[in-house]
Design an enzyme around this catalytic site. Structure first.
Site, PDB file in Angstrom:
ATOM      1  N   ASP A  75       0.792  -1.217   0.096  1.00 10.97           N
ATOM      2  CA  ASP A  75      -0.071   0.001   0.111  1.00 10.97           C
ATOM      3  C   ASP A  75       0.872   1.268  -0.133  1.00 10.97           C
ATOM      4  O   ASP A  75       0.348   2.562  -0.223  1.00 10.97           O
ATOM      5  CB  ASP A  75      -1.099  -0.066   1.214  1.00 10.97           C
ATOM      6  CG  ASP A  75      -0.173  -0.068   2.370  1.00 10.97           C
ATOM      7  OD1 ASP A  75       0.955  -0.297   2.374  1.00 10.97           O
ATOM      8  OD2 ASP A  75      -0.946   0.216   3.630  1.00 10.97           O
ATOM      9  N   TYR A 131      10.866   4.102   1.408  1.00 15.62           N
ATOM     10  CA  TYR A 131      11.714   3.060   1.823  1.00 15.62           C
ATOM     11  C   TYR A 131      13.364   3.127   1.135  1.00 15.62           C
ATOM     12  O   TYR A 131      14.129   2.226   1.490  1.00 15.62           O
ATOM     13  CB  TYR A 131      11.126   1.559   1.417  1.00 15.62           C
ATOM     14  CG  TYR A 131      10.050   1.471   2.489  1.00 15.62           C
ATOM     15  CD1 TYR A 131      10.297   0.786   3.732  1.00 15.62           C
ATOM     16  CD2 TYR A 131       8.642   1.691   2.250  1.00 15.62           C
ATOM     17  CE1 TYR A 131       9.236   0.259   4.574  1.00 15.62           C
ATOM     18  CE2 TYR A 131       7.657   1.339   3.207  1.00 15.62           C
ATOM     19  CZ  TYR A 131       8.021   0.949   4.425  1.00 15.62           C
ATOM     20  OH  TYR A 131       6.977   0.425   5.165  1.00 15.62           O
TER      21      TYR A 131
HETATM   22  C1  G6P Z   1       3.500   0.547   4.900  1.00 13.08           C
HETATM   23  C2  G6P Z   1       4.329  -0.481   4.105  1.00 13.08           C
HETATM   24  C3  G6P Z   1       3.829  -1.841   4.292  1.00 13.08           C
HETATM   25  C4  G6P Z   1       4.346  -1.928   6.065  1.00 13.08           C
HETATM   26  C5  G6P Z   1       3.851  -0.849   6.910  1.00 13.08           C
HETATM   27  C6  G6P Z   1       4.252  -0.834   8.334  1.00 13.08           C
HETATM   28  O1  G6P Z   1       2.192   0.266   4.879  1.00 13.08           O
HETATM   29  O2  G6P Z   1       3.832  -0.483   2.818  1.00 13.08           O
HETATM   30  O3  G6P Z   1       4.933  -2.751   3.699  1.00 13.08           O
HETATM   31  O4  G6P Z   1       4.033  -3.318   6.558  1.00 13.08           O
HETATM   32  O5  G6P Z   1       3.981   0.340   6.211  1.00 13.08           O
HETATM   33  O6  G6P Z   1       3.593   0.163   9.102  1.00 13.08           O
HETATM   34  P1  G6P Z   1       3.727   0.100  10.439  1.00 13.08           P
HETATM   35  O7  G6P Z   1       2.999   1.256  10.911  1.00 13.08           O
HETATM   36  O8  G6P Z   1       3.549  -1.361  11.080  1.00 13.08           O
HETATM   37  O9  G6P Z   1       5.520   0.329  10.810  1.00 13.08           O
HETATM   38 MN    MN Z   2       4.714  -2.354   1.843  1.00 10.35          MN
END
Ligand code: G6P
Ligand code: MN
Length: 444
Positions: A176, A267
């Site tokens: 996402d 990222y």
């Molecule tokens: C985004 C990335 C995901 C990831 C998430 C982590 O949505 O696309 O791949 O898992 O962030 O989010 P968090 O809030 O759990 O660190």
């Molecule tokens: Mn992701």
């Protein structure tokens, strides 16, 4: 096709103990005209954790989706034997293992991140085992069930599943983050998100936006690049984001001070500025702790309020989930062959014509009844190609290390990763990760 003609489906939520699930349920309610359901099967191997949200999930569905049958189960046969779509967001080892994925690399001065670098490697090895098992189980019942996978690291999972099930056309891996970034671009530009069309290329969590237009053809890309040169980049939902997330957005600005041709995913910074990121990290309190103390806590508290109730206000329903919207919109586009545009993960096969045919690339494309199709992209320049080739070799060696239990390939993978580079550090961190993950994976 009008909404009335849309045949309802059965979905299974695999990993229903995820704190992301209550907002997914809210999204399913909001989308019931577009993607109607006759049954939702909530499945998790951890009954207790799934149970923290069960009363809430049941109450929402009872109040706002009474026509939809609801099942909670820990039995995988019940979960997978009769279902049209598996919405998968399992996290093998849960937050406790995420925490180790993030903290172990930091012991060696290496980036501690759940999907990038050594942490992503360790998580990838865990996810591959569980995902392989899940696909085999689902396919033992039906070749038609769609598997929509959000389990991370999507780059490793997508490539691994493609290697293990090369002829399976009904597995779709999703991320996402590009979708979320487009929401943020729309907010900056002051236009609705649904009129924006992007062009993008890369690997998952390792890519760039190269164009942004609206449906009429108006070009916003230069305006956005100019904006990002001298304004802090903020996510569209900045007020709901913890500091660590806001930092990742601002580092997009930093990258663009050097290279402003394209706009990178957040990222990419882990590979560009690993030293600065390590320096700013607290080795005793990482994103796993922060997400447990913020989002997870808030979701569990909100869900606890549903215990013993038999009615609720629609305004109290958790929604606002980028992940939930993406999953449901993708399922809708498959179910009714809508060919809507998304940023998709697909086998390259010439989409980027000077890049490895077998890589799983992330590009703009469409999703319909036959799955995802990437738009042809053309060739990429040497800087991007060089970066992607190193990262792809890391992904491939990780998958091969998993499939062959090959220690040397794992060591090569980590050495190739831009967050590591030095083989002595790669070995030290690999040995620690292997020890911490011995319940899940082992290399010879
Ligand atoms: C985004 C990335 C995901 C990831 C998430 C982590 O949505 O696309 O791949 O898992 O962030 O989010 P968090 O809030 O759990 O660190
Ligand atoms: Mn992701």
């Amino acid at each position: 096709m009008t909404a009335l003609e849309r045949k309802p489906h059965v979905i299974t939520i695999a990993g229903a103990g995820s704190a992301r699930v209550p907002a997914l349920v809210g999204t399913l309610v909001n989308y019931k005209e577009r993607f109607p359901l006759s049954k939702i099967i909530f499945y998790d191997i951890d009954r207790e954790r799934m149970g923290l949200m069960e009363a809430y999930d049941r109450l929402v569905l009872k109040c706002f989706y009474p026509e939809c049958e609801v099942v909670f189960t820990t039995d995988e046969d019940e979960a997978y034997s009769q279902t049209d779509f598996v919405f998968c967001q399992m996290r093998v080892g849960k937050t406790a293992m995420r925490s180790l994925d993030e903290k172990i690399p930091l012991r060696y001065g290496l980036v501690g991140q759940e999907t990038c670098g050594p942490g992503g490697f360790a998580y990838g090895m865990r996810s591959l085992g569980a995902m392989k098992h899940m696909v085999e189980k689902v396919r033992s019942y039906s070749k038609d069930t769609w598997i929509l996978n959000y389990t991370n690291p999507a780059a490793i999972v997508a490539l691994g599943l493609d290697k293990m099930f090369p002829d399976d056309k009904r597995i779709l891996n999703l991320c996402d983050q590009p979708y979320s970034l487009m929401k943020s671009f729309a907010k900056i530009l002051g236009v609705p998100q649904d009129i924006l069309r992007a062009r993008y290329f890369g690997l998952n969590h390792f890519g760039w936006f190269t164009a942004l237009k609206d449906t009429e053809g108006k070009d916003y890309f230069d305006q956005l690049r100019t904006y990002l040169r001298d304004h802090d980049f903020k996510p569209f939902n900045a007020e709901q984001r913890a500091k660590s997330w806001l930092d990742t957005y601002v580092r997009v600005n930093k990258y663009m001070k050097y290279f402003d041709e394209y706009i990178p995913t957040t990222y990419l910074q882990y590979y560009m500025f690993p030293e600065e990121i390590v320096e700013e990290s607290d080795p005793h309190y990482t994103r796993a702790d922060e997400s447990r103390d913020t989002r997870e806590k808030e979701v569990f508290e909100a869900c606890a309020k549903a215990e013993g109730k038999d009615s609720m206000d629609r305004a109290d329903m958790l929604v606002n989930s980028v992940f939930g919207n993406l999953m449901v919109e993708v399922a809708e586009s498959i179910a009714y062959d809508l060919n809507h545009e998304f940023i998709v993960l697909v086998r390259n096969e010439g989409i980027i014509d000077n890049f490895e045919e077998d890589a799983i690339v992330e590009v703009a494309g469409t999703i319909g009844k036959d799955g995802a199709k990437g738009y042809p992209f053309g060739p990429i320049g040497p800087f991007y190609k060089g970066l992607m080739q190193g990262q792809y070799a890391y992904e491939l060696l990780t998958v091969e290390a998993f499939m062959e239990q090959d220690y040397t390939k794992a060591l090569q993978a980590l050495t190739l990763n831009r967050t590591v580079v030095d083989p002595s550090k790669a070995k030290a961190v690999l040995d620690d990760l292997m020890e911490a993950n011995k319940e899940y994976w082992y290399l010879k």
